[in-house]
Motif scaffolding. Sequence first.
Motif, PDB file in Angstrom:
ATOM      1  N   LYS A   1      24.803 -35.018  14.209  1.00 19.15           N
ATOM      2  CA  LYS A   1      23.718 -34.644  15.122  1.00 19.15           C
ATOM      3  C   LYS A   1      22.374 -35.172  14.612  1.00 19.15           C
ATOM      4  CE  LYS A   1      26.014 -30.445  16.787  1.00 19.15           C
ATOM      5  NZ  LYS A   1      25.977 -28.964  16.827  1.00 19.15           N
ATOM      6  N   LEU A   2      22.199 -35.078  13.293  1.00 17.50           N
ATOM      7  CA  LEU A   2      20.969 -35.603  12.699  1.00 17.50           C
ATOM      8  C   LEU A   2      20.895 -37.116  12.880  1.00 17.50           C
ATOM      9  CD1 LEU A   2      18.397 -35.392  11.011  1.00 17.50           C
ATOM     10  CD2 LEU A   2      19.824 -35.413   8.960  1.00 17.50           C
ATOM     11  N   ALA A   3      22.023 -37.798  12.650  1.00 17.07           N
ATOM     12  CA  ALA A   3      22.051 -39.256  12.804  1.00 17.07           C
ATOM     13  C   ALA A   3      21.716 -39.667  14.235  1.00 17.07           C
ATOM     14  CB  ALA A   3      23.433 -39.789  12.407  1.00 17.07           C
ATOM     15  N   LYS A   4      22.239 -38.920  15.201  1.00 17.09           N
ATOM     16  CA  LYS A   4      21.964 -39.255  16.597  1.00 17.09           C
ATOM     17  C   LYS A   4      20.493 -39.015  16.932  1.00 17.09           C
ATOM     18  CE  LYS A   4      23.782 -38.815  21.272  1.00 17.09           C
ATOM     19  NZ  LYS A   4      24.830 -38.249  22.134  1.00 17.09           N
ATOM     20  N   ALA A   5      19.928 -37.920  16.375  1.00 15.35           N
ATOM     21  CA  ALA A   5      18.511 -37.639  16.609  1.00 15.35           C
ATOM     22  C   ALA A   5      17.637 -38.760  16.062  1.00 15.35           C
ATOM     23  CB  ALA A   5      18.135 -36.304  15.967  1.00 15.35           C
ATOM     24  N   GLN A   6      17.994 -39.264  14.889  1.00 15.38           N
ATOM     25  CA  GLN A   6      17.250 -40.381  14.298  1.00 15.38           C
ATOM     26  C   GLN A   6      17.338 -41.612  15.192  1.00 15.38           C
ATOM     27  OE1 GLN A   6      19.345 -40.545  10.631  1.00 15.38           O
ATOM     28  NE2 GLN A   6      18.110 -38.993   9.616  1.00 15.38           N
ATOM     29  N   GLU A   7      18.527 -41.859  15.712  1.00 13.14           N
ATOM     30  CA  GLU A   7      18.736 -43.019  16.566  1.00 13.14           C
ATOM     31  C   GLU A   7      17.919 -42.926  17.851  1.00 13.14           C
ATOM     32  OE1 GLU A   7      22.445 -45.210  18.882  1.00 13.14           O
ATOM     33  OE2 GLU A   7      22.843 -43.816  17.236  1.00 13.14           O
ATOM     34  N   LEU A   8      17.806 -41.706  18.402  1.00  7.68           N
ATOM     35  CA  LEU A   8      17.075 -41.509  19.659  1.00  7.68           C
ATOM     36  C   LEU A   8      15.573 -41.299  19.450  1.00  7.68           C
ATOM     37  CD1 LEU A   8      19.617 -39.149  21.500  1.00  7.68           C
ATOM     38  CD2 LEU A   8      19.203 -41.580  21.955  1.00  7.68           C
ATOM     39  N   GLY A   9      15.166 -41.216  18.183  1.00  2.77           N
ATOM     40  CA  GLY A   9      13.739 -41.031  17.899  1.00  2.77           C
ATOM     41  C   GLY A   9      13.238 -39.626  18.193  1.00  2.77           C
ATOM     42  N   ILE A  10      14.118 -38.646  18.097  1.00  4.44           N
ATOM     43  CA  ILE A  10      13.759 -37.246  18.379  1.00  4.44           C
ATOM     44  C   ILE A  10      13.070 -36.640  17.168  1.00  4.44           C
ATOM     45  CG2 ILE A  10      14.772 -34.948  18.806  1.00  4.44           C
ATOM     46  CD1 ILE A  10      16.980 -36.489  20.394  1.00  4.44           C
ATOM     47  N   SER A  11      12.134 -35.737  17.403  1.00  2.29           N
ATOM     48  CA  SER A  11      11.414 -35.072  16.324  1.00  2.29           C
ATOM     49  C   SER A  11      12.380 -34.256  15.470  1.00  2.29           C
ATOM     50  CB  SER A  11      10.341 -34.144  16.915  1.00  2.29           C
ATOM     51  OG  SER A  11       9.681 -33.433  15.888  1.00  2.29           O
ATOM     52  N   ILE A  12      12.327 -34.457  14.146  1.00  2.00           N
ATOM     53  CA  ILE A  12      13.237 -33.766  13.227  1.00  2.00           C
ATOM     54  C   ILE A  12      12.426 -32.896  12.274  1.00  2.00           C
ATOM     55  CG2 ILE A  12      14.948 -34.079  11.392  1.00  2.00           C
ATOM     56  CD1 ILE A  12      15.603 -36.805  12.752  1.00  2.00           C
ATOM     57  N   TRP A  13      12.804 -31.622  12.206  1.00  2.00           N
ATOM     58  CA  TRP A  13      12.147 -30.688  11.288  1.00  2.00           C
ATOM     59  C   TRP A  13      13.144 -30.277  10.213  1.00  2.00           C
ATOM     60  CZ3 TRP A  13       9.511 -26.412  14.768  1.00  2.00           C
ATOM     61  CH2 TRP A  13       8.565 -27.017  15.610  1.00  2.00           C
ATOM     62  N   ASN A  14      12.628 -29.976   9.021  1.00  2.00           N
ATOM     63  CA  ASN A  14      13.463 -29.309   8.034  1.00  2.00           C
ATOM     64  C   ASN A  14      13.269 -27.798   8.171  1.00  2.00           C
ATOM     65  OD1 ASN A  14      10.967 -28.743   6.893  1.00  2.00           O
ATOM     66  ND2 ASN A  14      11.188 -30.237   5.230  1.00  2.00           N
ATOM     67  N   GLU A  15      13.977 -27.033   7.366  1.00  2.00           N
ATOM     68  CA  GLU A  15      13.910 -25.574   7.507  1.00  2.00           C
ATOM     69  C   GLU A  15      12.523 -25.032   7.166  1.00  2.00           C
ATOM     70  OE1 GLU A  15      16.264 -21.479   6.164  1.00  2.00           O
ATOM     71  OE2 GLU A  15      16.730 -23.377   5.182  1.00  2.00           O
ATOM     72  N   GLU A  16      11.855 -25.671   6.217  1.00  2.00           N
ATOM     73  CA  GLU A  16      10.512 -25.201   5.839  1.00  2.00           C
ATOM     74  C   GLU A  16       9.560 -25.276   7.033  1.00  2.00           C
ATOM     75  OE1 GLU A  16      12.385 -27.261   4.041  1.00  2.00           O
ATOM     76  OE2 GLU A  16      12.870 -25.836   2.454  1.00  2.00           O
ATOM     77  N   ARG A  17       9.632 -26.391   7.773  1.00  2.00           N
ATOM     78  CA  ARG A  17       8.771 -26.534   8.959  1.00  2.00           C
ATOM     79  C   ARG A  17       9.119 -25.458  10.003  1.00  2.00           C
ATOM     80  NH1 ARG A  17       6.636 -30.678  12.451  1.00  2.00           N
ATOM     81  NH2 ARG A  17       5.488 -29.525  14.053  1.00  2.00           N
ATOM     82  N   LEU A  18      10.420 -25.208  10.188  1.00  2.00           N
ATOM     83  CA  LEU A  18      10.842 -24.187  11.145  1.00  2.00           C
ATOM     84  C   LEU A  18      10.266 -22.831  10.784  1.00  2.00           C
ATOM     85  CD1 LEU A  18      12.582 -23.065  13.466  1.00  2.00           C
ATOM     86  CD2 LEU A  18      14.481 -22.897  11.829  1.00  2.00           C
ATOM     87  N   VAL A  19      10.401 -22.453   9.518  1.00  2.00           N
ATOM     88  CA  VAL A  19       9.907 -21.140   9.077  1.00  2.00           C
ATOM     89  C   VAL A  19       8.396 -21.040   9.268  1.00  2.00           C
ATOM     90  CG1 VAL A  19       9.617 -19.630   7.074  1.00  2.00           C
ATOM     91  CG2 VAL A  19      11.810 -20.751   7.478  1.00  2.00           C
ATOM     92  N   GLU A  20       7.681 -22.127   8.942  1.00  2.00           N
ATOM     93  CA  GLU A  20       6.217 -22.133   9.125  1.00  2.00           C
ATOM     94  C   GLU A  20       5.851 -21.888  10.583  1.00  2.00           C
ATOM     95  OE1 GLU A  20       4.651 -25.787   7.707  1.00  2.00           O
ATOM     96  OE2 GLU A  20       5.231 -25.424   5.613  1.00  2.00           O
ATOM     97  N   GLU A  21       6.515 -22.595  11.497  1.00  2.00           N
ATOM     98  CA  GLU A  21       6.202 -22.461  12.922  1.00  2.00           C
ATOM     99  C   GLU A  21       6.583 -21.077  13.445  1.00  2.00           C
ATOM    100  OE1 GLU A  21       4.420 -24.433  14.458  1.00  2.00           O
ATOM    101  OE2 GLU A  21       4.558 -26.347  13.408  1.00  2.00           O
ATOM    102  N   LEU A  22       7.694 -20.536  12.979  1.00  2.00           N
ATOM    103  CA  LEU A  22       8.095 -19.197  13.410  1.00  2.00           C
ATOM    104  C   LEU A  22       7.091 -18.157  12.925  1.00  2.00           C
ATOM    105  CD1 LEU A  22      11.961 -19.282  12.799  1.00  2.00           C
ATOM    106  CD2 LEU A  22      10.801 -19.194  15.002  1.00  2.00           C
ATOM    107  N   ASN A  23       6.609 -18.332  11.709  1.00  2.00           N
ATOM    108  CA  ASN A  23       5.628 -17.387  11.169  1.00  2.00           C
ATOM    109  C   ASN A  23       4.291 -17.479  11.889  1.00  2.00           C
ATOM    110  OD1 ASN A  23       7.455 -16.385   9.350  1.00  2.00           O
ATOM    111  ND2 ASN A  23       6.816 -17.722   7.670  1.00  2.00           N
ATOM    112  N   GLU A  24       3.982 -18.675  12.414  1.00  2.00           N
ATOM    113  CA  GLU A  24       2.741 -18.821  13.184  1.00  2.00           C
ATOM    114  C   GLU A  24       2.785 -17.953  14.427  1.00  2.00           C
ATOM    115  OE1 GLU A  24      -0.153 -20.572  12.818  1.00  2.00           O
ATOM    116  OE2 GLU A  24       0.485 -20.875  10.758  1.00  2.00           O
TER     117      GLU A  24
END
Length: 668
Positions: free
Chosen positions: A645-668
């Motif tokens: 799924k990650l490889a396909k996202a890279q191929e399609l140019g989709i925005s990819i977050w790691n878990e740290e970014r997810l937690v930051e946005e959820l806390n916002e």
Amino acid sequence: MDLQTAEIKVNDLQKLLNQYNYEYHVLDQPSVPDAEYDRLLRELNELEEQFPELKTSDSPTQRVGGEILEMFEKVQHQSQMLSLGNAFNEQELQDFDRRIRQIVGDDISYVCELKIDGLAVSLRYEDGLFVLGATRGDGSIGENITANLRTIRSIPLRLKEEITLEVRGEAFMSRRSFEALNRQKGERGEELFANPRNVAAGSLRQLDPRIAASRNLDIFLYGVSDAGESGIISHSEALNFLDMLGFKTNKERRKCANIQEVIEYVQEWTSRRQDLPYDIDGIVIKVDSIEQQRMLGTTAKSPRWAVAFKFPAEEVITTLKDIELSIGRTGVVTPTAILEPVLVAGTTVQRASLHNEDLIREKDIKIGDQVVIKKAGDIIPEVVNVLAERRTGDEIEFLMPTHCPECESELVRLDGEVALRCMNPKCPAQIREGLIHFVSRNAMNIDGLGEKVISQLFAENLIHDVADLYKLSYDQLIQLERMGEKSVNNLLQAIEASKGTSLEKLLFGLGIRHVGAKAAKTLAQHFGTIDLLEVASYEELTAINEIGEKMADSIVTFFEQEEAKELINELKAAGINMEYNGPKPLSIESSDSIFAGKTIVLTGKLEKLTRNDAKERIEALGGKIAGSVSKKTDIVIAGEDAGSKLAKAQELGISIWNEERLVEELNE
């Protein structure tokens, strides 16, 4: 012997034994018999016992395992240990090559290495001395397993040069060592290990280093952290550098001038992998030039300059000894193949689902057949086909019964379905499976009430429906086999704690046909209480987005049953929460959340959140969770070991977050 003489003797013995150890475990070219090595090691050990001040951390005597640890401390890697994106066929390798050449041009070469099926580790050396070994962890922070790694004899405790660096490798167990270990366990009547990888990983995460020392583990080194900072200009040069320092690297690597040579290497080892004395689960392909690696960069979790080709599912032959039937909580009868135990993709397989009667007929499966087995997605065992040409005439045709094997009610096939069903709502098998479902993680999540305990309670006639779980007493439970005072008290506390669970968990746990976890949450959020849901009409239900006609009909039918009404009243009397107490979803129009109106895919393992927690919090902020990546996907959250799924996202140019970014946005 005085101290000065002893020091000279100890130094000589250490150097000699380290050289013999290198010849045996790294070069595979022993120059002395084992008995001579053991004699010298005993002599060194005796001298170090007599003169403790002469014992050093790089002495060969330090490989036997030391004191038992209380816990593993967390350690920071010097540079991130990234996981790899996957390729599953030649076309995906061609696509990988095309993306590389679009960025760095056509002057490109690759290094191919066998992907060892083990545990990734990092080793840190200071002035040539091994000082720290760690697991990969989340890529940035791992666990300190230095004491266990010291026991691996192919890891040098002192390098041939006094150099400071961090290197990466894969610890593993050879097939020969695995078979010997399981043979010993079998002779002792103990349960056998499933596969070498699990043993290697489990051994290195034991708090007692003596366990790791007894397992005869091995390692291949495959990389230098920040190789470019050391003046190394290519990956192939880095591997040669590791050889020169005294590390063990895999000699089956190959430098390839183009992607066609890569594909030929992959094809060669796809057919030859069983010839190896250790397990591999693919091929790693890396851009050779360090400068080109820098140009290509990385994503949140994986380098753009490397990919792991995963082998097709392994197929093996075994004998189908019998076919057993099981009854699920909805009454579906599922046939299961009982197999002669066989090793498939690293684990011993003894059972495989046959799904339904039609599949058995379609594949012409008979009891006694020789069958081909594989693991779908390398996880679920399945029967691929029958080797009809090997039949002897003693095979037995399997006939599906006309009546339930548990309650003897007549089995029926509903319109449009291939499965046979037992329609008796009082069927013991359905009740037992329903109880197991009710206490499961996605339902009421009652810790300690697993399948075995539920089956035990059911067999002892202590529970007949889910309401009975809340009537269990200490005196009843303490009488059960393998139930001590602490276990009973913990179980009763877990049952009591489940009473406050939000409504959607209860709805899912009740097992209403067609109502999964997602629909249960939608219903709970919409109606708020079970009382309002209970009186909802078919029209009201179908008016809700995501609630279809079949599901609405099933919900209405469920709540019309007198048995369902009685059960809910009993649960109310027991103090079970009947209201939704989770966050209300924000409407897309009113939400200013970054997730509002976005389609999001979760992939890989999350460390700080469970998959369900992340899903619920994103949905509460107006996001929509999807199961696959497409052009409509807005964000992919990539956890550890994210794959295709990650490889396909890279191929399609989709925005990819790691878990740290997810937690930051959820806390916002």
